[in-house]
Design an enzyme around this catalytic site. Structure first.
Site, short mmCIF file in Angstrom:
data_model
loop_
_atom_site.label_atom_id
_atom_site.label_comp_id
_atom_site.label_asym_id
_atom_site.label_seq_id
_atom_site.Cartn_x
_atom_site.Cartn_y
_atom_site.Cartn_z
CB CYS A 116 140.79 77.55 40.21
SG CYS A 116 142.60 77.13 40.54
CG HIS A 256 138.90 74.55 38.44
ND1 HIS A 256 139.67 74.97 37.63
CD2 HIS A 256 139.48 74.26 39.73
CE1 HIS A 256 140.96 75.01 38.11
NE2 HIS A 256 140.77 74.68 39.28
CG ASN A 286 144.21 73.45 38.25
OD1 ASN A 286 144.02 74.34 37.52
ND2 ASN A 286 144.09 73.01 39.62
C1 LIG Z 1 146.96 66.11 44.90
C2 LIG Z 1 146.17 64.96 44.98
C3 LIG Z 1 145.91 64.60 43.60
C4 LIG Z 1 146.57 63.86 45.69
O1 LIG Z 1 145.83 62.59 45.72
P1 LIG Z 1 145.19 61.90 47.18
O2 LIG Z 1 144.52 60.87 46.59
O3 LIG Z 1 144.77 63.01 47.87
O4 LIG Z 1 146.68 61.48 47.71
P2 LIG Z 1 147.50 61.81 48.80
O5 LIG Z 1 147.83 63.18 48.93
O6 LIG Z 1 146.54 61.12 50.04
O7 LIG Z 1 148.62 60.98 48.66
C5 LIG Z 1 148.54 59.47 48.65
C6 LIG Z 1 150.19 59.05 48.32
O8 LIG Z 1 150.50 59.57 47.10
C7 LIG Z 1 151.86 60.16 47.08
N1 LIG Z 1 151.89 61.04 45.85
C8 LIG Z 1 151.61 62.24 45.82
N2 LIG Z 1 151.85 62.90 44.44
C9 LIG Z 1 152.15 61.82 44.00
C10 LIG Z 1 152.69 61.50 42.55
N3 LIG Z 1 152.68 62.56 41.82
N4 LIG Z 1 153.13 60.34 42.14
C11 LIG Z 1 153.21 59.42 43.01
N5 LIG Z 1 152.70 59.42 44.21
C12 LIG Z 1 152.28 60.59 44.97
C13 LIG Z 1 151.92 60.87 48.34
O9 LIG Z 1 153.24 61.28 48.78
C14 LIG Z 1 151.25 59.63 49.25
O10 LIG Z 1 152.16 58.91 49.61
P3 LIG Z 1 152.36 58.27 51.09
O11 LIG Z 1 150.89 57.47 51.32
O12 LIG Z 1 153.42 57.18 51.05
O13 LIG Z 1 152.49 59.45 52.00
C15 LIG Z 1 144.50 65.25 45.45
O14 LIG Z 1 144.61 65.41 46.99
C16 LIG Z 1 144.10 66.46 44.80
O15 LIG Z 1 143.74 66.54 43.64
N6 LIG Z 1 143.66 67.52 45.67
C17 LIG Z 1 143.18 68.90 45.04
C18 LIG Z 1 144.15 69.64 44.32
C19 LIG Z 1 143.75 70.56 43.74
O16 LIG Z 1 143.00 70.53 42.79
N7 LIG Z 1 144.67 71.86 43.79
C20 LIG Z 1 144.18 72.98 43.02
C21 LIG Z 1 142.85 73.46 43.57
S1 LIG Z 1 142.44 74.62 42.51
#
Ligand SMILES: CC(C)(COP(=O)(O)OP(=O)(O)OC[C@H]1O[C@@H](n2cnc3c(N)ncnc32)[C@H](O)[C@@H]1OP(=O)(O)O)[C@@H](O)C(=O)NCCC(=O)NCCS
Length: 329
Positions: A116, A256, A286
């Site tokens: 990215c 980003h 993204n």
């Molecule tokens: C992926 C992301 C949105 C998840 O958000 P989060 O607040 O960290 O959520 P968590 O990973 O702690 O998950 C919380 C819960 O939501 C659930 N969950 C994950 N994706 C989900 C979705 N699409 N819909 C509903 N629930 C979802 C998980 O399974 C978890 O459930 P659990 O508590 O029963 O295990 C966040 O971590 C993120 O944006 N990370 C960076 C990713 C990124 O930018 N990647 C590219 C980099 S260039």
């Protein structure tokens, strides 16, 4: 000694595919909700490439747009750098396909892979070539077809990504315009937190790698999340320090577009209010290297920035990589 030339952006362009995939559409594909995606990530919809589109066809469209903006012809281009993690094929370089489609017959071509952060890495390479006098007109294309490496059965990643392409043309410009500073960072020890495990020399494609879904994005979202805001804020600080400038001299931060909460954290840690931050995550999601390139082009089209505006581009991504580019348009 030869005078060091100042590199600046003389044209920008972008292309997004027509097909829109909304959060409501995703609700029918994986166990998710519009509410979860909107509040946790900030995305409402994303674009998906048509079957006949590839990274190079979208990149070439964005490049045509940028060349028209710069009032330049394909034959004027000395070098094409394509930043992508979704090349048309492992090799030859996607830049070579873009060269052919543009008819930019004089141009040298190569790809860079900094996930990215790819557009910012690309700008830094273009700047170095122009500053050294080796090339005069450099086209940086950031293009991604992430829909082809997204696991549409994995709700953790399927809701995040989209397809798009952005491009910028760089040439020598006169002070005070141009790239003011670039800061690049990387930490290879965190590479396995965000990766595509299959298909390379470590795990060549086999029936087994396909069955194990190893040709799709794998991500430890939480770990990436914790790192991203701080990395972008640090990159902003270092780029500003290198240029001897302060955050209040920045007209627009172009971050980003991975997660609205990460962008808010980066802005807060950089002491910048959100009205000085460009956002289009809601409509495109993204698109990896393409986000900052598309956002810069759209910010110019919308009149958010114009001649003389100071922009700070910042990104983080797989590798890990991160970086910022401070420039005056
Ligand atoms: C992926 C992301 C949105 C998840 O958000 P989060 O607040 O960290 O959520 P968590 O990973 O702690 O998950 C919380 C819960 O939501 C659930 N969950 C994950 N994706 C989900 C979705 N699409 N819909 C509903 N629930 C979802 C998980 O399974 C978890 O459930 P659990 O508590 O029963 O295990 C966040 O971590 C993120 O944006 N990370 C960076 C990713 C990124 O930018 N990647 C590219 C980099 S260039």
């Amino acid at each position: 000694m030869k005078e060091r030339l100042n590199a600046g952006i003389v044209g920008t362009g972008r292309y997004v595919p027509e097909k829109i995939l909304t959060n409501r559409d995703l609700e029918k594909m994986v166990d998710t909700t519009d509410e979860w995606i909107t509040t946790r990530v900030g995305i409402k919809e994303r674009r998906i490439a048509a079957p006949y589109e590839t990274t190079s066809t979208m990149g070439a469209q964005a490049a045509r747009d940028a060349l028209a903006d710069a009032k330049l012809a394909p034959e004027d281009v000395d070098l094409i750098i394509t930043a992508t993690i979704t090349p048309d094929v492992p090799w030859p370089a996607t830049a070579s396909f873009i060269q052919r489609q543009l008819g930019a017959t004089r141009a040298a071509c190569f790809d860079i892979e900094a996930a990215c952060t790819g557009f910012i890495y690309g700008l830094s390479v273009a700047q170095a070539y122009i500053a050294s006098g080796m090339y005069r007109t450099v086209l940086v294309v950031a293009a991604e077809t992430l829909s082809r490496i997204t696991d549409w059965e994995d709700r953790n990643t399927a809701v995040l990504f989209g397809d798009a392409a952005g491009a910028a043309v760089l040439q020598p410009v006169s002070e005070p315009r141009g790239i003011l500073s670039v800061y690049l960072g990387a930490d290879g020890s965190k590479g396995d937190l965000l990766e595509l495990p299959g298909g390379g020399s470590r795990k060549p494609a086999t029936h087994e790698t396909v069955d194990q879904r190893q040709h799709y994005i794998r991500m430890k979202g939480n770990e990436v999340f914790k790192f991203a805001g701080r990395a972008m804020a640090q990159a902003n600080k270092r780029a500003l320090e290198k240029a001897g400038m302060k955050i209040d001299q920045v007209d627009l931060l172009i971050p980003h577009q991975a997660n609205m909460r990460i962008i808010q954290a980066a802005a807060r840690l950089s002491s910048l209010s959100m009205d000085k931050v460009y956002l289009n995550i809601e409509k495109y999601g993204n698109t990896s290297a393409a986000t900052t390139a598309v956002a810069l082009a759209e910010a110019r089209l919308e009149g958010r920035v114009g001649p003389g505006s100071v922009c700070l581009l910042v990104a983080f991504g797989g590798g890990f990589t991160w970086g910022a580019c401070l420039l005056r348009l």
